[in-house]
Design a protein around this motif. Structure first.
Motif, PDB file in Angstrom:
ATOM      1  N   VAL A 100      -4.349   4.153   1.963  1.00  0.00           N
ATOM      2  CA  VAL A 100      -4.243   5.118   0.874  1.00  0.00           C
ATOM      3  C   VAL A 100      -4.849   4.567  -0.411  1.00  0.00           C
ATOM      4  CG1 VAL A 100      -1.948   4.412   0.030  1.00  0.00           C
ATOM      5  CG2 VAL A 100      -2.690   6.803  -0.173  1.00  0.00           C
ATOM      6  N   SER A 101      -4.774   3.247  -0.617  1.00  0.00           N
ATOM      7  CA  SER A 101      -5.384   2.663  -1.806  1.00  0.00           C
ATOM      8  C   SER A 101      -6.899   2.685  -1.701  1.00  0.00           C
ATOM      9  CB  SER A 101      -4.890   1.225  -1.999  1.00  0.00           C
ATOM     10  OG  SER A 101      -5.554   0.609  -3.087  1.00  0.00           O
ATOM     11  N   GLY A 102      -7.433   2.197  -0.572  1.00  0.00           N
ATOM     12  CA  GLY A 102      -8.876   2.247  -0.380  1.00  0.00           C
ATOM     13  C   GLY A 102      -9.393   3.672  -0.326  1.00  0.00           C
ATOM     14  N   GLY A 103      -8.624   4.578   0.302  1.00  0.00           N
ATOM     15  CA  GLY A 103      -9.032   5.971   0.376  1.00  0.00           C
ATOM     16  C   GLY A 103      -9.079   6.647  -0.973  1.00  0.00           C
ATOM     17  N   THR A 104      -8.182   6.283  -1.869  1.00  0.00           N
ATOM     18  CA  THR A 104      -8.192   6.855  -3.211  1.00  0.00           C
ATOM     19  C   THR A 104      -9.486   6.508  -3.944  1.00  0.00           C
ATOM     20  OG1 THR A 104      -5.778   6.770  -3.324  1.00  0.00           O
ATOM     21  CG2 THR A 104      -6.942   6.911  -5.411  1.00  0.00           C
TER      22      THR A 104
ATOM     23  N   ILE B 293       3.704  -5.634   5.339  1.00  0.00           N
ATOM     24  CA  ILE B 293       4.428  -4.364   5.504  1.00  0.00           C
ATOM     25  C   ILE B 293       5.054  -3.896   4.185  1.00  0.00           C
ATOM     26  CG2 ILE B 293       6.324  -3.216   6.706  1.00  0.00           C
ATOM     27  CD1 ILE B 293       3.838  -3.681   8.425  1.00  0.00           C
ATOM     28  N   PRO B 294       5.798  -4.729   3.442  1.00  0.00           N
ATOM     29  CA  PRO B 294       6.307  -4.267   2.144  1.00  0.00           C
ATOM     30  C   PRO B 294       5.190  -3.821   1.213  1.00  0.00           C
ATOM     31  CG  PRO B 294       7.368  -6.324   2.783  1.00  0.00           C
ATOM     32  CD  PRO B 294       6.246  -6.105   3.748  1.00  0.00           C
ATOM     33  N   TYR B 295       4.057  -4.502   1.293  1.00  0.00           N
ATOM     34  CA  TYR B 295       2.922  -4.158   0.434  1.00  0.00           C
ATOM     35  C   TYR B 295       2.384  -2.772   0.783  1.00  0.00           C
ATOM     36  CZ  TYR B 295      -1.572  -4.844  -1.952  1.00  0.00           C
ATOM     37  OH  TYR B 295      -2.660  -4.714  -2.770  1.00  0.00           O
ATOM     38  N   MET B 296       2.254  -2.450   2.081  1.00  0.00           N
ATOM     39  CA  MET B 296       1.757  -1.141   2.486  1.00  0.00           C
ATOM     40  C   MET B 296       2.716  -0.031   2.086  1.00  0.00           C
ATOM     41  SD  MET B 296      -0.256  -1.513   6.114  1.00  0.00           S
ATOM     42  CE  MET B 296       1.169  -2.038   7.037  1.00  0.00           C
ATOM     43  N   VAL B 297       4.026  -0.276   2.225  1.00  0.00           N
ATOM     44  CA  VAL B 297       5.011   0.733   1.829  1.00  0.00           C
ATOM     45  C   VAL B 297       4.933   0.987   0.324  1.00  0.00           C
ATOM     46  CG1 VAL B 297       7.472   1.229   1.675  1.00  0.00           C
ATOM     47  CG2 VAL B 297       6.538   0.228   3.767  1.00  0.00           C
ATOM     48  N   LEU B 298       4.760  -0.081  -0.458  1.00  0.00           N
ATOM     49  CA  LEU B 298       4.632   0.067  -1.911  1.00  0.00           C
ATOM     50  C   LEU B 298       3.393   0.876  -2.276  1.00  0.00           C
ATOM     51  CD1 LEU B 298       5.698  -0.744  -4.725  1.00  0.00           C
ATOM     52  CD2 LEU B 298       4.232  -2.766  -4.589  1.00  0.00           C
ATOM     53  N   LEU B 299       2.286   0.610  -1.595  1.00  0.00           N
ATOM     54  CA  LEU B 299       1.063   1.366  -1.861  1.00  0.00           C
ATOM     55  C   LEU B 299       1.243   2.844  -1.549  1.00  0.00           C
ATOM     56  CD1 LEU B 299      -1.785  -0.933  -0.462  1.00  0.00           C
ATOM     57  CD2 LEU B 299      -0.891  -0.797  -2.778  1.00  0.00           C
ATOM     58  N   GLY B 300       1.994   3.144  -0.499  1.00  0.00           N
ATOM     59  CA  GLY B 300       2.221   4.529  -0.126  1.00  0.00           C
ATOM     60  C   GLY B 300       3.017   5.307  -1.156  1.00  0.00           C
ATOM     61  N   VAL B 301       3.677   4.600  -2.066  1.00  0.00           N
ATOM     62  CA  VAL B 301       4.450   5.246  -3.121  1.00  0.00           C
ATOM     63  C   VAL B 301       3.657   5.354  -4.426  1.00  0.00           C
ATOM     64  CG1 VAL B 301       6.491   4.998  -4.600  1.00  0.00           C
ATOM     65  CG2 VAL B 301       6.667   4.581  -2.143  1.00  0.00           C
ATOM     66  N   LEU B 302       2.966   4.299  -4.816  1.00  0.00           N
ATOM     67  CA  LEU B 302       2.363   4.228  -6.149  1.00  0.00           C
ATOM     68  C   LEU B 302       0.949   4.802  -6.231  1.00  0.00           C
ATOM     69  CD1 LEU B 302       3.471   0.670  -7.348  1.00  0.00           C
ATOM     70  CD2 LEU B 302       4.454   2.889  -7.955  1.00  0.00           C
ATOM     71  N   ILE B 303       0.169   4.733  -5.149  1.00  0.00           N
ATOM     72  CA  ILE B 303      -1.234   5.115  -5.238  1.00  0.00           C
ATOM     73  C   ILE B 303      -1.489   6.614  -5.071  1.00  0.00           C
ATOM     74  CG2 ILE B 303      -3.529   4.757  -4.259  1.00  0.00           C
ATOM     75  CD1 ILE B 303      -2.486   2.378  -5.790  1.00  0.00           C
TER      76      ILE B 303
ATOM     77  N   SER C  15      -4.921   3.379 -14.252  1.00  0.00           N
ATOM     78  CA  SER C  15      -5.413   3.543 -12.882  1.00  0.00           C
ATOM     79  C   SER C  15      -6.379   2.414 -12.519  1.00  0.00           C
ATOM     80  CB  SER C  15      -6.094   4.907 -12.716  1.00  0.00           C
ATOM     81  OG  SER C  15      -7.212   5.027 -13.571  1.00  0.00           O
ATOM     82  N   ASP C  16      -7.188   1.965 -13.484  1.00  0.00           N
ATOM     83  CA  ASP C  16      -8.072   0.820 -13.218  1.00  0.00           C
ATOM     84  C   ASP C  16      -7.266  -0.386 -12.770  1.00  0.00           C
ATOM     85  OD1 ASP C  16     -10.087   2.440 -14.187  1.00  0.00           O
ATOM     86  OD2 ASP C  16     -10.150   1.493 -16.155  1.00  0.00           O
ATOM     87  N   ALA C  17      -6.213  -0.687 -13.528  1.00  0.00           N
ATOM     88  CA  ALA C  17      -5.398  -1.872 -13.227  1.00  0.00           C
ATOM     89  C   ALA C  17      -4.690  -1.731 -11.888  1.00  0.00           C
ATOM     90  CB  ALA C  17      -4.386  -2.102 -14.354  1.00  0.00           C
ATOM     91  N   LEU C  18      -4.113  -0.547 -11.634  1.00  0.00           N
ATOM     92  CA  LEU C  18      -3.363  -0.351 -10.393  1.00  0.00           C
ATOM     93  C   LEU C  18      -4.277  -0.416  -9.178  1.00  0.00           C
ATOM     94  CD1 LEU C  18      -0.628   0.275  -9.138  1.00  0.00           C
ATOM     95  CD2 LEU C  18      -1.107   2.713  -9.448  1.00  0.00           C
ATOM     96  N   LEU C  19      -5.398   0.294  -9.223  1.00  0.00           N
ATOM     97  CA  LEU C  19      -6.321   0.287  -8.085  1.00  0.00           C
ATOM     98  C   LEU C  19      -6.959  -1.088  -7.900  1.00  0.00           C
ATOM     99  CD1 LEU C  19      -8.070   3.736  -8.640  1.00  0.00           C
ATOM    100  CD2 LEU C  19      -6.425   3.157  -6.853  1.00  0.00           C
ATOM    101  N   GLY C  20      -7.316  -1.716  -8.999  1.00  0.00           N
ATOM    102  CA  GLY C  20      -7.934  -3.032  -8.896  1.00  0.00           C
ATOM    103  C   GLY C  20      -7.000  -4.075  -8.320  1.00  0.00           C
ATOM    104  N   LEU C  21      -5.756  -4.085  -8.779  1.00  0.00           N
ATOM    105  CA  LEU C  21      -4.806  -5.099  -8.303  1.00  0.00           C
ATOM    106  C   LEU C  21      -4.451  -4.892  -6.830  1.00  0.00           C
ATOM    107  CD1 LEU C  21      -2.441  -5.427 -11.399  1.00  0.00           C
ATOM    108  CD2 LEU C  21      -4.108  -7.093 -10.566  1.00  0.00           C
ATOM    109  N   THR C  22      -4.368  -3.633  -6.394  1.00  0.00           N
ATOM    110  CA  THR C  22      -4.073  -3.407  -4.980  1.00  0.00           C
ATOM    111  C   THR C  22      -5.225  -3.897  -4.100  1.00  0.00           C
ATOM    112  OG1 THR C  22      -4.930  -1.144  -5.144  1.00  0.00           O
ATOM    113  CG2 THR C  22      -2.569  -1.436  -5.400  1.00  0.00           C
ATOM    114  N   GLN C  23      -6.454  -3.735  -4.574  1.00  0.00           N
ATOM    115  CA  GLN C  23      -7.589  -4.231  -3.797  1.00  0.00           C
ATOM    116  C   GLN C  23      -7.611  -5.757  -3.754  1.00  0.00           C
ATOM    117  OE1 GLN C  23      -9.828  -1.891  -2.044  1.00  0.00           O
ATOM    118  NE2 GLN C  23      -7.840  -1.024  -2.555  1.00  0.00           N
ATOM    119  N   ILE C  24      -7.173  -6.382  -4.831  1.00  0.00           N
ATOM    120  CA  ILE C  24      -7.050  -7.841  -4.835  1.00  0.00           C
ATOM    121  C   ILE C  24      -6.036  -8.286  -3.773  1.00  0.00           C
ATOM    122  CG2 ILE C  24      -6.118  -9.776  -6.172  1.00  0.00           C
ATOM    123  CD1 ILE C  24      -8.922  -9.158  -6.895  1.00  0.00           C
ATOM    124  N   GLY C  25      -4.938  -7.525  -3.640  1.00  0.00           N
ATOM    125  CA  GLY C  25      -3.941  -7.848  -2.628  1.00  0.00           C
ATOM    126  C   GLY C  25      -4.508  -7.773  -1.224  1.00  0.00           C
TER     127      GLY C  25
END
Length: 457
Positions: free
Chosen positions: A257-261, A376-386, A146-156
């Protein structure tokens, strides 16, 4: 006359020898007191460093808690983000304004706000950041996922914001395109300065930028409604390509959803449950929903999916560029702050400021590599993984721990919480494969699977 050796404690000390066991009672108590003072000083120094670094690996103590408006303004500054307007513009030209578009914005914002409010309450109640809660939900080693996933999405997100403000300025001022890369590097470093300071620096910036952005929104919405003849001149739906309702809701939820998590990174500083819940609902329902609506209305009126072009058509670009800059900065510093908290937990270090600079450098590199075109692809991906991450954390707190974590220093945490990891996998599969709204499917499936595993095992 032979010299008699001085065997007293004072004599041994004068000769550089350690005193033996023949302490007096007063001397023994003096030694104990000195040792206690030294240990207390060391503990105080460690607590001071932790406080300066905003408690990345411990609960926020009571004296560091804050009231409603400091937390709310920080979260509003976080959700007032141009990328949310871009997402709104994407759905604004694909649906009728009433009732379809309005219904999608309200429904998606409500889903996001309720999900984030649950995590925000956990942050207030425990004083833990999101990644510290994930240690209970996924295990000591398992939480590094979860550290890696949340951290990398914030980098994006940090990369996208850095690229956006650079491209906007070059477009507005008609600058030489060859300075784009140097400008990205400058902004990538500048945006992390308030995050380097911590919550205090981010709060000061939010007091300035949030009112400014509200003024810009009011002006833009007013001009758009006048140009549309109070709604009569809205372009027909489908102007920029069709979207399903599920895809549109995924965009609304996926914007934050990533920032909200990771909202517990802020609500852990809340002084009451009302402060935590109220600030989250105001920011993620009203704030995020408002950004979606402004982008959607602008696109529906002018047929443009780029908010910069909308501002130019309205004649607000010159006045709005400073507002846009402040708006992006308030989200950028929150974003890189979230990365620093996740990074500290991943490496088990309290050097949050150092991790902040490292994350800003990585985000700047992604900006240089073209993150601007992947929104847009990035937001759709976040809506699935986070979202499944948050579903597992909420189930772990409310079902397994019944609303109260044990003390972190005394808790027995396994290396891998297999129930949490299995529930996350189930939630991700549900988000990908089950018909409906992917973020909602992911949250619900992860929560239910984890709750069932806890009850059955």
């Amino acid at each position: 006359m032979p010299v008699v050796p001085d065997r007293s404690t004072a004599g041994q000390a004068l000769r550089g020898r350690k005193p033996g066991r023949n302490f007096t009672r007063q001397q023994r108590y003096s030694t104990i007191e000195r040792t206690a003072v030294i240990r207390a000083k060391r503990a105080g120094d460690a607590a001071g460093r932790s406080g300066t670094e905003d408690y990345p690996l411990s609960a926020v103590p009571g004296e560091a808690r804050q009231g409603f408006w400091p937390i709310t303004l920080v979260l509003l500054g976080f959700t007032f983000f141009s990328a949310t307007m871009w997402g709104g513009a994407r759905i604004g030209v694909a649906f009728r304004f009433w009732p379809d578009l309005v219904g999608i914005i309200l429904c998606g914002s409500a889903i996001l706000a309720l999900y984030v409010a649950g995590l925000g309450y956990i942050g207030y109640k425990s004083g833990f950041s999101t990644v510290l809660s994930a240690r209970f939900a996924f295990g000591d080693a398992g939480s590094r996922w979860s550290d890696a996933l949340l951290g990398l999405t914030q980098i994006g997100w940090y990369a996208w914001g850095t690229a956006t403000v650079t491209i906007v300025l070059i477009h507005l001022l008609d600058l030489d395109a060859r300075i784009q890369a140097p400008l990205m590097i400058v902004f990538g470093l500048v945006f992390c300065l308030t995050a380097y300071i911590g919550c205090r620096g981010i709060a000061v910036l939010s007091w300035v930028s949030v009112p400014a952005m509200l003024l810009l929104i009011a002006a833009s919405a007013s001009v758009a409604l006048q140009d549309a003849g109070n709604g009569a001149g809205l372009l027909p739906p489908g102007t920029a390509g069709a979207l399903t309702v599920a895809e549109a809701l995924t965009i609304v939820v996926g914007t934050f959803v990533s920032g909200g998590t990771q909202v517990a990174n802020w609500t852990r500083f809340s002084g009451s449950a009302r402060t935590a819940a109220g600030s989250v609902l105001l920011a993620f329902f009203f704030g995020n929903g408002l950004m979606i609506a402004v982008g959607a209305v602008g696109a529906a009126v002018y047929g443009l999916s780029d908010i910069v072009e909308v501002l130019a058509v309205q004649g607000l670009l010159s006045a709005g560029i400073l507002m846009l800059f402040l708006n992006i900065w308030t989200t950028q510093d929150n974003t890189i702050y979230n990365f620093s908290v996740a990074g500290c937990h991943f490496f088990r270090t309290e050097q949050r400021r150092l991790v902040t600079f490292a994350g800003a450098a990585a985000g700047t590199l992604f900006a240089l590599l073209g993150m601007y075109d992947w929104l847009i692809p990035y937001m759709v991906l976040l809506g699935v993984l986070i979202p499944p991450l948050g579903g597992v954390i909420m189930a772990d707190f409310f079902v397994r721990h019944r609303g109260r974590y044990p003390e972190l220093a005394k808790a027995t945490v396994p290396r891998f919480n297999r129930r949490g990891l299995a529930a996350y996998a189930a939630g991700s599969i549900a988000a990908l494969a089950v018909p409906g709204i992917p973020p909602v499917n992911g949250i619900a499936a992860a929560f239910l699977v984890y709750a069932c595993l806890v009850r059955l095992t």
